[in-house]
Design a protein around this motif. Structure first.
Motif, PDB file in Angstrom:
ATOM      1  N   ASP A 172      -0.374   1.453  -3.281  1.00 34.33           N
ATOM      2  CA  ASP A 172      -1.459   0.803  -2.532  1.00 34.33           C
ATOM      3  C   ASP A 172      -1.210  -0.692  -2.474  1.00 34.33           C
ATOM      4  N   LYS A 173      -0.873  -1.240  -3.657  1.00 37.04           N
ATOM      5  CA  LYS A 173      -0.676  -2.682  -3.747  1.00 37.04           C
ATOM      6  C   LYS A 173       0.444  -3.115  -2.788  1.00 37.04           C
ATOM      7  N   ARG A 231       1.753   3.672   8.226  1.00 34.82           N
ATOM      8  CA  ARG A 231       0.919   2.583   7.705  1.00 34.82           C
ATOM      9  C   ARG A 231       0.643   1.530   8.795  1.00 34.82           C
ATOM     10  N   GLU A 284      -9.154   7.301   5.284  1.00 37.19           N
ATOM     11  CA  GLU A 284      -9.369   6.723   3.958  1.00 37.19           C
ATOM     12  C   GLU A 284      -9.951   7.783   3.048  1.00 37.19           C
ATOM     13  N   PRO A 339       1.912  -4.647   6.959  1.00 35.27           N
ATOM     14  CA  PRO A 339       1.046  -4.127   5.886  1.00 35.27           C
ATOM     15  C   PRO A 339       0.098  -3.055   6.427  1.00 35.27           C
ATOM     16  N   PRO A 384      -3.720   4.999   3.580  1.00 32.54           N
ATOM     17  CA  PRO A 384      -2.987   4.900   2.313  1.00 32.54           C
ATOM     18  C   PRO A 384      -2.478   6.264   1.840  1.00 32.54           C
ATOM     19  N   LYS A 407      -3.137  -1.878   7.478  1.00 24.20           N
ATOM     20  CA  LYS A 407      -4.431  -2.482   7.842  1.00 24.20           C
ATOM     21  C   LYS A 407      -5.034  -1.756   9.032  1.00 24.20           C
ATOM     22  N   ASP A 440       1.625  -1.486  -0.218  1.00 23.14           N
ATOM     23  CA  ASP A 440       1.277  -1.185   1.182  1.00 23.14           C
ATOM     24  C   ASP A 440       0.335  -2.233   1.772  1.00 23.14           C
ATOM     25  N   TYR A 441      -0.701  -2.605   1.010  1.00 23.41           N
ATOM     26  CA  TYR A 441      -1.702  -3.541   1.544  1.00 23.41           C
ATOM     27  C   TYR A 441      -1.222  -4.991   1.545  1.00 23.41           C
TER      28      TYR A 441
END
Ligand code: DC
Length: 231
Positions: free
Chosen positions: A180-181, A129, A146, A190, A11, A192, A183-184
């Protein structure tokens, strides 16, 4: 001789750009910042005053924007044709707009194909990402960085404060939470953890320590540096 690919995903604010650049320098690899490619397309869309809803025109821009990287001293500069866009792609406004571009599946397809081309000869540290999962699923080494949210906010804040001393940490926090929202939760590509990626929590580590850790890990598999390319 086969040169391999190292992927670094994670992230925003986890330090992956600096880590990837320093690691590439140490190994004599090329550093590829894929976030800069999404930023470059965003810049062109903003300059052309195109709506973020106009997928067709945005895809055309992604296809015809020639993005290149050039190493200069200790940094890597980003270019569209001969224009150096390294600074213009880092403004707060652009940073908050990239998510509109990064969620368009067809834009991702165009950029992922360009990234696959860049990785195909190996000798590359590619950071982003979806690198370990989508762009280079067969990469020799995959890392996922992370750090606690608070620590990432603090790192981003320190970074941005240099150019903008009046910046409010609350705005940095909000911006990072939004990124973050998106990206995930993005449908395509996404953020991961790839099954075969090594996760590193950098919360209590310095950049140097992270680079050392990754370099040691890689070198352990290749005890003789001279044979790095032939493994
Ligand atoms: O790493 P960065 O902050 O410069 O990335 C900018 C944006 O681009 C970020 O919001 C996520 C997006 N991005 C992406 O969707 N896929 C990548 N491989 C790299 C970045």
């Amino acid at each position: 001789m086969t040169k391999f690919v190292i992927t670094i995903d994670g992230p925003g604010g986890c330090g992956k750009s600096t880590v990837a650049r320093l690691l590439a320098d140490r190994l004599g690899f090329t550093y590829v910042d894929t976030g800069a490619m999404y930023r470059a397309v965003t810049l062109q869309v903003m300059r052309a005053n195109i709506s973020f809803e106009d997928e067709e025109r945005i895809v055309q821009i992604a296809k015809r924007t020639p993005i290149t990287f050039k190493k200069q001293d200790n940094s890597v500069r980003v270019f569209i044709d001969s224009e150096d866009i390294t600074e213009p792609i880092r403004t707060p406004e652009l940073t908050s707009n990239v998510k509109h571009i990064a969620k368009i599946t067809r834009v991702r397809e165009v950029l992922v194909n360009k990234q696959k081309d860049m990785a195909q000869d190996g000798g590359v540290v590619m950071e982003g990402r979806d690198i370990g999962t989508v762009v280079a699923p067969n990469a020799r080494f995959k890392f996922f960085l992370e750090a606690d949210f608070k620590e990432r906010v603090s790192r981003r804040y320190k970074e941005l404060k240099t150019d903008n001393p009046s910046i409010d940490i609350k705005d940095v926090e909000k911006e990072l939470a939004e990124r973050d929202k998106s990206d995930y939760l993005r449908k395509t590509g996404p953020l991961k953890l790839a099954e075969d990626a090594l996760k590193i929590d950098t919360t209590h580590m310095t950049i140097e320590e992270v680079v050392d850790y990754i370099e040691d890990y890689v070198m352990e598999k290749y005890s003789d540096k001279k044979n790095l390319w032939s493994a």
